[in-house]
Design an enzyme around this catalytic site. Structure first.
Site, mmCIF file in Angstrom:
data_model
loop_
_atom_site.group_PDB
_atom_site.id
_atom_site.type_symbol
_atom_site.label_atom_id
_atom_site.label_comp_id
_atom_site.label_asym_id
_atom_site.label_seq_id
_atom_site.Cartn_x
_atom_site.Cartn_y
_atom_site.Cartn_z
ATOM 1 N N GLU A 293 0.817 -1.220 0.000
ATOM 2 C CA GLU A 293 0.000 0.000 0.000
ATOM 3 C C GLU A 293 0.846 1.263 0.000
ATOM 4 O OE1 GLU A 293 -2.764 -3.188 0.861
ATOM 5 O OE2 GLU A 293 -0.788 -2.681 1.704
ATOM 6 N N HIS B 98 -9.724 -5.579 11.004
ATOM 7 C CA HIS B 98 -10.316 -5.290 9.701
ATOM 8 C C HIS B 98 -11.679 -4.630 9.827
ATOM 9 C CE1 HIS B 98 -7.316 -8.364 8.854
ATOM 10 N NE2 HIS B 98 -7.312 -7.945 7.595
#
Length: 343
Positions: A73, A142
């Site tokens: 990322e 998450h």
């Protein structure tokens, strides 16, 4: 011929479109409209996206416009920010916004601050998008909502859609905006169909960033929410209506810049305020709304303290029964409204 015979021709009707397909339409239309637009992220190309948001786009636009990236990322967000500085208009997909924490230096220090630090000479027209907040059964690492995280930072615009029209219109507006925009979607809404009006089916349809929408008119209490909790608020309003309580439901749509004027006007009318969000309570979106109301002219119209409905102040549990009790439910909103109204 039908018009000559005096028959009435009906206008094209509204259609049912899922949030997933609305986002796909927006990306397709903007890739077609502007050759500077491109999409990059993990599995967005040959696999059609982890959530199938980019279905069919790689086959249509090719490797230069829809780009699969390594699982890095920080790397691909940095490439996207550099591309935006060089004049392109990247759409950077995070498979979930929890993974944006790997790239938060690029989002905040590189994208959000550059226009200011360059005295306006360098624009960074980039969109960071992907699913945000709680999903189902994915536990603590998450499940967090990043609305307050990114809404805290000047230089960013932050949008959080609920319906299919929100999703399509806000994504198109975000891609066309010259500022970095964070678009926080809900994984649990991707497969949900919403009515899409004839106007929203147009290729030029956009939802203005920074403008809330009143989803339901009411007179007794103002409910303010964004993303999936908007639907919960409408369900709670239907329950309360049977008891004679009419809720005004505001879909915030944009976290930053926040449309506090719409909230203020509603509070002046209803004299009561309840905020609803999936994120944690401390320093949250609801906390900001309450502070802005307290500091502004609508405070004098409140007949009771504002009430916040939020996620539980804990890391998200994995067990389903605990997860359900950590996320705002319709019953929690009903309870909060009755508390605000003292009934």
């Amino acid at each position: 011929l039908q018009q000559r015979r005096g028959l009435r021709l009906s206008a094209p009707a509204a259609i049912q479109v899922t949030v997933r397909d609305a986002l796909n339409q927006a990306l397709d239309e903007e890739l077609e409209r502007d050759e500077r637009v491109f999409l990059l992220g993990e599995e967005v190309a040959q696999y059609d996206g982890a959530y199938k948001i980019s279905r069919g786009l790689w086959k249509k636009y090719g490797d230069k416009r829809v780009i699969d990236t390594p699982i890095s990322e920080m790397g691909f967000a940095g490439i996207a920010v550099g591309a935006a500085m060089a004049g392109l208009r990247p759409v950077c997909e995070f498979m979930t916004f929890n993974f944006s924490m790997q790239a938060i230096d690029q989002v905040i220090n590189s994208a959000a601050k550059t226009c200011y630090m360059s005295a306006g000479s360098i624009a960074v027209p980039i969109v960071f998008r992907g699913p945000n907040g709680a999903s189902a059964g994915v536990a603590a690492q998450h499940s967090q909502c990043f609305a307050a995280w990114y809404g805290h930072c000047p230089g960013l615009k932050v949008v959080s859609p609920w319906s299919s029209e929100d999703a399509k219109g806000l994504l198109k507006a975000a891609i066309r905006d010259d500022n970095p925009v964070v678009m926080l979607e809900s994984e649990l809404l991707y497969g949900v169909p919403f009515e899409m009006s004839e106007q929203a089916q147009s290729k030029e349809f956009v939802v203005p960033i920074g403008k809330a929408k009143i989803e339901k008119q009411g007179t007794h209490v103002t409910l303010v929410a964004h993303s999936r909790p908007v639907g919960h608020c409408l369900e709670a309003a239907a329950v309360l209506s049977k008891e004679g309580v009419e809720c005004e439901v505001i879909n915030l749509r944009t976290i930053r810049p926040m449309d506090i004027e719409t909230v203020e006007a509603s509070v002046v009318k209803t004299n009561h305020l309840v905020t609803v969000e999936g994120g944690w309570p401390q320093f949250g979106v609801g906390a900001e709304i309450c502070a802005r109301i307290m500091e502004g002219p609508a405070f004098n119209y409140l007949d009771a303290p504002a009430v916040r409905v939020t996620g539980a102040d804990v890391p998200m549990p994995y067990a389903k029964i605990l997860e359900d009790n950590s996320i705002p439910q319709v019953k929690d909103i009903v309870f909060a409204v009755k508390k605000a109204l003292n009934i």
